[in-house]
Write a protein that holds these residues in place. Structure first.
Motif, PDB file in Angstrom:
ATOM      1  N   THR A  84       0.855  -1.191   0.000  1.00 28.38           N
ATOM      2  CA  THR A  84       0.000   0.000   0.000  1.00 28.38           C
ATOM      3  C   THR A  84       0.884   1.232   0.000  1.00 28.38           C
ATOM      4  O   THR A  84       1.943   1.248   0.630  1.00 28.38           O
ATOM      5  N   ALA A  86       0.669   5.853  -0.417  1.00 32.04           N
ATOM      6  CA  ALA A  86      -0.150   7.057  -0.530  1.00 32.04           C
ATOM      7  C   ALA A  86      -0.087   7.579  -1.953  1.00 32.04           C
ATOM      8  O   ALA A  86       0.897   7.383  -2.677  1.00 32.04           O
ATOM      9  N   PRO A 126      -5.448   6.840  -7.585  1.00 34.60           N
ATOM     10  CA  PRO A 126      -5.774   5.862  -6.543  1.00 34.60           C
ATOM     11  C   PRO A 126      -6.478   4.642  -7.120  1.00 34.60           C
ATOM     12  O   PRO A 126      -7.247   4.731  -8.079  1.00 34.60           O
ATOM     13  N   THR A 153      -1.972  -1.150  -3.694  1.00 39.81           N
ATOM     14  CA  THR A 153      -3.121  -0.274  -3.497  1.00 39.81           C
ATOM     15  C   THR A 153      -2.630   1.147  -3.271  1.00 39.81           C
ATOM     16  O   THR A 153      -1.857   1.410  -2.349  1.00 39.81           O
ATOM     17  N   GLN A 155      -3.653   4.686  -2.107  1.00 42.19           N
ATOM     18  CA  GLN A 155      -4.719   5.264  -1.315  1.00 42.19           C
ATOM     19  C   GLN A 155      -5.129   6.636  -1.855  1.00 42.19           C
ATOM     20  O   GLN A 155      -4.310   7.377  -2.397  1.00 42.19           O
ATOM     21  N   SER A 156      -6.391   6.946  -1.682  1.00 37.48           N
ATOM     22  CA  SER A 156      -6.880   8.265  -2.075  1.00 37.48           C
ATOM     23  C   SER A 156      -6.315   9.327  -1.147  1.00 37.48           C
ATOM     24  O   SER A 156      -6.071   9.063   0.041  1.00 37.48           O
ATOM     25  N   THR A 158      -6.164  12.420   1.420  1.00 36.17           N
ATOM     26  CA  THR A 158      -7.058  12.876   2.485  1.00 36.17           C
ATOM     27  C   THR A 158      -7.579  14.263   2.143  1.00 36.17           C
ATOM     28  O   THR A 158      -6.811  15.162   1.802  1.00 36.17           O
TER      29      THR A 158
END
Length: 208
Positions: A84, A86, A126, A153, A155-156, A158
């Protein structure tokens, strides 16, 4: 197959008077041990001692045809580990696990470690992306490698809403203004590119 005697499938012919065979004893020669190398071992299964509920061996002149043993490669499975990251970050270091070792072998037989490919980059949106392993080399020829993809993955980012003013203008991939008005947009914590460190604001943040 295991070394020594055992019972397994067999064929027979020329029984008469309704006699039947239910089993024979088989002795395994070369190729029988679990440590046998891959290959075909001709004539290595020797049959004897036919048994049947109504079978009388003395009624026959029994002949036996030896069977062959084929040792196929063991399957060594290399599985890419899921990762994973960002949004906006560089791809992490990819790794894998391996399984399927026999006869006391372990990961030391992987003399060239697998490489990994993915379509994901720091600029990728993402979502999930395949991590595709390949290219491993083994010192033991008695295995064949099966690769299993992993998933990266992304991540979207924030999202925050806030009221206040920017003390530092920022325009590096986002939709920000520099006139000190209230803004909304994306902040990328932990992305590794220090984008969030470039934003100086005053006011109240509310995590969406």
């Amino acid at each position: 197959l295991t070394d020594g005697t055992n019972k397994t499938t067999f064929t027979h012919s020329a029984l008469v008077a309704g006699e039947t065979l239910t089993s024979v004893t088989l002795a395994y020669g070369a190729g029988g041990p679990a440590t046998a190398a891959i290959g075909t071992y001709n004539g290595s299964i020797i049959a004897s001692l036919p048994v049947g509920a109504n079978f009388t061996a003395s009624n026959y002149n029994v002949s036996y045809n030896a069977g062959d043993i084929t040792v196929n490669p063991a399957i060594l499975t290399i599985t890419a580990v899921d990762k994973t990251k960002a949004f906006g970050a560089a791809n992490p270091t990819f790794t894998s696990t391996s399984s399927g070792y026999v006869n006391g072998n372990n990961a030391s037989i992987i003399t060239t470690q697998p490489t990994y490919t993915t379509t994901a980059t720091a600029a990728s949106a993402p979502g999930d992306y395949d991590i595709i392993p390949g290219g491993a080399v083994l010192s033991n020829p008695n295995y064949t490698i099966s690769y299993v993809n992993g998933t990266l993955t992304i991540q979207s980012p924030t999202l925050f809403d806030w009221t206040g003013a920017l003390s530092t203008a920022w325009n590096d991939g986002g939709n920000w203004s520099s006139n000190g008005t209230a803004l909304s947009g994306a902040v990328y914590p932990g992305a590794g590119n220090n984008d969030d460190a470039r934003i100086g604001v005053t006011g109240t943040f509310t995590n969406q």
